[in-house]
Write an enzyme that holds these catalytic residues in place. Sequence first.
Site, PDB file in Angstrom:
ATOM      1  N   GLU A 272      29.686  39.271  40.597  1.00 43.52           N
ATOM      2  CA  GLU A 272      30.902  38.930  41.357  1.00 43.52           C
ATOM      3  C   GLU A 272      31.663  37.783  40.696  1.00 43.52           C
ATOM      4  OE1 GLU A 272      31.954  40.495  44.620  1.00 43.52           O
ATOM      5  OE2 GLU A 272      33.639  39.729  43.486  1.00 43.52           O
TER       6      GLU A 272
ATOM      7  N   ASP B 177      48.310  53.471  55.412  1.00 42.54           N
ATOM      8  CA  ASP B 177      47.130  54.222  55.864  1.00 42.54           C
ATOM      9  C   ASP B 177      45.918  53.308  55.802  1.00 42.54           C
ATOM     10  OD1 ASP B 177      45.901  54.538  53.076  1.00 42.54           O
ATOM     11  OD2 ASP B 177      47.849  55.506  52.797  1.00 42.54           O
TER      12      ASP B 177
ATOM     13  N   SER C 140      36.012  44.250  45.355  1.00 42.70           N
ATOM     14  CA  SER C 140      35.773  42.965  44.696  1.00 42.70           C
ATOM     15  C   SER C 140      36.716  42.760  43.518  1.00 42.70           C
ATOM     16  CB  SER C 140      34.342  42.903  44.157  1.00 42.70           C
ATOM     17  OG  SER C 140      33.437  42.661  45.185  1.00 42.70           O
TER      18      SER C 140
ATOM     19  N   ASP D  92      35.383  38.079  39.005  1.00 45.47           N
ATOM     20  CA  ASP D  92      36.513  37.362  39.616  1.00 45.47           C
ATOM     21  C   ASP D  92      37.176  36.426  38.610  1.00 45.47           C
ATOM     22  OD1 ASP D  92      35.758  38.619  41.951  1.00 45.47           O
ATOM     23  OD2 ASP D  92      34.865  36.844  42.878  1.00 45.47           O
TER      24      ASP D  92
END
Length: 646
Positions: A312, A625, A561, A316
């Site tokens: 992660e 949506d 993510s 990022d």
Amino acid sequence: MHFPLAFLALGLGYLTFCISAPSSTVRSHHVVHEKRAVEPIDWTISHRPERNKRIPLRIGLTQNNLENLEDMLMAVSHPDSPEYAKHWSLQQVVDTFAPTEETVAKVVGWLKVSGFSSEKIKMSGNKGWIQVDATIAEVEELLDAEYHVYKHMETGEEQLSCQTYSVPAHIREHIDLIKPTVHFNHRPSPKSVNKFKRAGDLGKPSSSTGPKKNPVSKPVSSGSIPPALADCDEMITLDCLKALYSVPDFKPKSKDNTYGIVEFTPQAFLAGDLDMFFEEFEPSLVGVRPDIVLIDGAVVQTTNQSFDFNGESDLDLEYAMSLVNPQKITLLQTGDLVEGAGFDNWLDAVDAPFCTFEGGDDASQDGIYPDPLPGGFKGHESCGIIAPPFVVSTSYGQDEASATAFYAIRQCNEYAKLGLLGSTILYSSGDDGVAGNGGLCLNSTGQADANGTRFNPDFPATCPFITAAGATQVNPGSTVFEPEGASEQVIFSGGGFSNIFSMPSYQKTAVETFLKDHPPPYNSSQFNNTGTSRGFPDLAANGANYVIAIDGEFELVFGTSCSSPVTGSFITMINDARLAAGKRPVGFINPAIYSEQFRDAFNDITMGGNQGCGTPGFTATEGWDPVTGVGTPNVSKLLPLFLSLP
Ligand SMILES: *[C@@H]1O[C@H](CO)[C@@H](O)[C@H](O)[C@H]1NC(C)=O
Ligand SMILES: *[C@@H]1O[C@H](CO)[C@@H](O)[C@H](O)[C@H]1NC(C)=O
Ligand SMILES: *[C@@H]1O[C@H](CO)[C@@H](O)[C@H](O)[C@H]1NC(C)=O
Ligand SMILES: *[C@@H]1O[C@H](CO)[C@@H](O)[C@H](O)[C@H]1NC(C)=O
Ligand SMILES: *[C@@H]1O[C@H](CO)[C@@H](O)[C@H](O)[C@H]1NC(C)=O
Ligand SMILES: *[C@@H]1O[C@H](CO)[C@@H](O)[C@H](O)[C@H]1NC(C)=O
């Protein structure tokens, strides 16, 4: 600013009623305010405390104006509002939500009638708490309660607690809660924690909220990364994203811009991975690191290294730092190695009054510091240690069903306050389609269960005061010049409807149009189909096949993510242009992105769905949506639009 420590003397003078009521009459009108439903595991009653032991009793007062929060936020965020971008100061926020004078007067009056002199009654800096120093005997009389000292079986730590307490009936509406009373200021022990997933486990490898790998894929060799836009359906690179979203060249002009990325310990970036990525894609960044803010004894640990520990953070930072280069990124590394942290912990760090707002953080979800567990962080909770960045991206989430409504609403209100202050708060919308973490759905009692069939939405994505980012893909065989679809490789875009939050006004038309024109083939036992609950996500960006450097290799990763930090990078570019033009940052963007005038600035996604819970999920279609929101951004169009607003 540690509010519980910085109590100010309260100027009194409005005590005008009830003076003559004998205390026995007052007490006979007591009603139970809070009662513990279950006794805490791992704590046992040790003994009765000394009757004349003095304790600081803290009384949390009911906050004012929370029912106007949405309107106040809309006023500074809706593109048609004359107040657009007229963000508030922190002091304005504190004053607006502080308890009313009536609330303060009633509670102070009660204390004085009960025998406490004015000098003993103090008020906290954020005006949310009243403190009196009192003996156990006095407190037991005041609250009609019986105190015991409890001992923690593992650590031997002691805590004072009562099982129930009462206040006079006419005081009840003015009091949120009183401490110390029924609450245990300690997370459940690791043994009992395994029974439920709490927000505090976010950074742990077991949390399963990070990006995903294709189980059959192998590491990518540097030589096989395609040049420019050749194979964006198989590998997403910075060039693919810039082409997909018409991202203009970025040359920051403002010195005041800020962009924060939240990570939860033990999740951590590896410097070598960043440099490996930068060498390949953005050489001027080799050796550059984010500005690191350590929250609640956080560490950027390198002891444990694996996809689950680094995926992660590497993802990022590699993408956000490269997209906004040379704009600096602030890494909000949150939580110690022992206890970890929940979402409330990073919020405390950017807004000190939140530390105590409505009773403070939840020990069953968040890290509570100082951490008494062996090896835990012994310092004070980080309250207000930095100003909130203009954009914050957080690619973590929990099942909405794993939080109490009180916990979720308290936190969600804080996001609205950050919007009032001018911050854009982005969260990934989840990777399991209409299902929750681990693909689980809810059973008839609303709990995540292997046999559950009710859709299981993600929090904080369901909070109406954040911007939830869903995931798209370049469809197999397509190029970046053709429309994307909802992600249907490895992960499915989290989306659906909240079981806690009602529909905010800014999305009313969009959601109602979706439900009317494309009624989903599911009934009320599968999701809240009343058309009155919050729908998410709000927008989307690519979340499939990202090339990242991880643990010394290039790998492909998938997930919302990816979508959140990329969207945050685009907003950061827009903020730079606004700041350079002498304007405020965009702040809370939802009212703008759902508005008619912004419709053109998004690529509507009309292919794919977000399967889960044994169903095909919802389907991406014309207009908003619950798979891809209003669509993916066209930065070349968004930028001048946001720049044209005041
Ligand atoms: C992380 O590393 C420490 C120290 O080597 C080890 O004790 C621990 O078990 C590791 N944690 C995991 C989840 O692998
Ligand atoms: C729902 O799931 C929880 C957790 O698995 C379980 O304890 C509970 O009994 C289930 N309720 C029903 C009605 O199946
Ligand atoms: C799910 O249903 C199956 C079949 O009805 C049952 O055997 C199993 O115990 C259930 N599992 C849970 C977690 O309730
Ligand atoms: C659906 O959501 C709305 C808004 O939060 C709520 O008032 C209503 O009770 C919910 N309906 C059901 C059946 O849960
Ligand atoms: C809703 O749909 C599910 C799946 O088709 C079905 O099992 C259930 O009985 C339906 N519930 C109601 C209240 O109609
Ligand atoms: C995005 O907007 C620019 C400028 O209006 C336009 O040239 C471009 O074609 C748009 N991109 C897409 C994918 O529609």
